[in-house]
Write an enzyme that holds these catalytic residues in place. Structure first.
Site, PDB file in Angstrom:
ATOM      1  N   ASP A   1       0.958  -1.220  -0.079  1.00 16.51           N
ATOM      2  CA  ASP A   1       0.008  -0.053   0.131  1.00 16.51           C
ATOM      3  C   ASP A   1       0.871   1.241  -0.034  1.00 16.51           C
ATOM      4  O   ASP A   1       1.918   1.186   0.458  1.00 16.51           O
ATOM      5  CB  ASP A   1      -0.939   0.131   1.125  1.00 16.51           C
ATOM      6  CG  ASP A   1      -2.186   0.822   1.100  1.00 16.51           C
ATOM      7  OD1 ASP A   1      -2.618   1.405  -0.058  1.00 16.51           O
ATOM      8  OD2 ASP A   1      -2.782   1.196   2.111  1.00 16.51           O
TER       9      ASP A   1
ATOM     10  N   HIS B   1       2.995   3.452  -9.179  1.00 20.91           N
ATOM     11  CA  HIS B   1       2.758   1.975  -9.443  1.00 20.91           C
ATOM     12  C   HIS B   1       3.906   1.543  -9.952  1.00 20.91           C
ATOM     13  O   HIS B   1       4.443   0.295  -9.760  1.00 20.91           O
ATOM     14  CB  HIS B   1       1.493   1.956 -10.279  1.00 20.91           C
ATOM     15  CG  HIS B   1       0.131   2.048  -9.783  1.00 20.91           C
ATOM     16  ND1 HIS B   1      -0.064   1.885  -8.342  1.00 20.91           N
ATOM     17  CD2 HIS B   1      -0.863   3.015 -10.006  1.00 20.91           C
ATOM     18  CE1 HIS B   1      -1.426   2.203  -8.213  1.00 20.91           C
ATOM     19  NE2 HIS B   1      -1.806   2.753  -9.143  1.00 20.91           N
TER      20      HIS B   1
ATOM     21  N   LEU C   1      11.816 -20.510  -4.095  1.00 19.99           N
ATOM     22  CA  LEU C   1      10.776 -19.735  -3.305  1.00 19.99           C
ATOM     23  C   LEU C   1       9.390 -19.592  -4.260  1.00 19.99           C
ATOM     24  O   LEU C   1       9.562 -19.718  -5.354  1.00 19.99           O
ATOM     25  CB  LEU C   1      11.430 -18.231  -3.122  1.00 19.99           C
ATOM     26  CG  LEU C   1      10.469 -17.235  -2.508  1.00 19.99           C
ATOM     27  CD1 LEU C   1      11.389 -16.163  -1.770  1.00 19.99           C
ATOM     28  CD2 LEU C   1       9.606 -16.377  -3.496  1.00 19.99           C
TER      29      LEU C   1
END
Length: 222
Positions: free
Chosen positions: A2, A19, A113
């Protein structure tokens, strides 16, 4: 993740610049997580509620997702990262869906991962969907209602097969879960930090992991 918009506003930049910076922070977070030995990293990239944003911003987000997916796929594969998706990624249109599914398929055998990307995801919708699946099995006679327990319910969620959620980190000073992994977060540790997502770096992740390691996890036992 956020704070992209606020990061851009503080610098007098359009939201899309935030963004873009947020996408760069994803790269840093992924490398830092792999370095720290984290097994699974889940990123809340686009919520089911984000469709309410302006058409221009949604279009920018979709374009960035496609761009960074193409740019980073080779590196993800080289680094042994397995990509998984939760949510309804089919809502992003056939061209982006094809890229996403190709990336999932290409990295399926990687095991260093697991990167789980939540796209058009909402936890309430996920829980309702699991309930519908179980209800359909009961209706068809394939399942006795008395057999439904937490383990069975969890097996119908989008995160089935993944390890238990240990830690949720929320950036930008907000202190809420915002419809993210509500079932899975029942006993997860929660850390809320003021750092805006584009500024989240290896040091921020290390600080969160250090705080997490110092907590006593009792799971309601005492």
């Amino acid at each position: 993740m956020d704070g992209n918009g606020r990061w851009a506003a503080k610098r007098g930049l359009p939201r899309v610049a935030g963004h873009r910076a947020g996408a760069e922070a994803v790269r840093a977070a992924l490398k830092s997580a792999a370095k720290a030995g984290i097994e699974v990293l889940t990123l809340y990239a686009f919520s089911s509620e984000n469709w309410r944003r302006s058409e221009e911003e949604v279009s920018d987000l979709k374009g960035l997702l496609g761009y960074y997916l193409e740019r980073e796929l080779d590196e993800l594969d080289r680094q042994g990262v397995r990509l998984l998706l939760i949510g309804d990624h089919t809502a992003f249109g056939p061209q982006l869906v094809e890229r996403l599914e190709r990336a999932v398929e290409r990295t399926a055998a990687n095991d260093r991962l697991t990167l789980v990307v939540a796209l058009s995801y909402g936890a309430r919708s996920e829980i309702a969907g699991a309930a519908r699946k179980l209800a359909a099995k009961v209706k068809s006679g394939l399942l006795d209602p008395s057999a439904i327990d937490e383990e069975l319910f969890g097996s119908e969620l989008m995160t089935a097969g993944l390890p238990e959620l240990d830690l949720v980190i929320r950036t930008s000073g907000e202190k809420r879960l915002s419809n993210f992994l509500l079932w899975q977060a029942a006993y997860a540790e929660l850390i809320f930090i003021d750092t805006l997502w584009p500024d989240f770096d290896e040091a921020a992740l290390a600080a969160a992991l250090e705080e997490y390691s110092g907590r006593q996890r009792r799971f309601g036992g005492r």
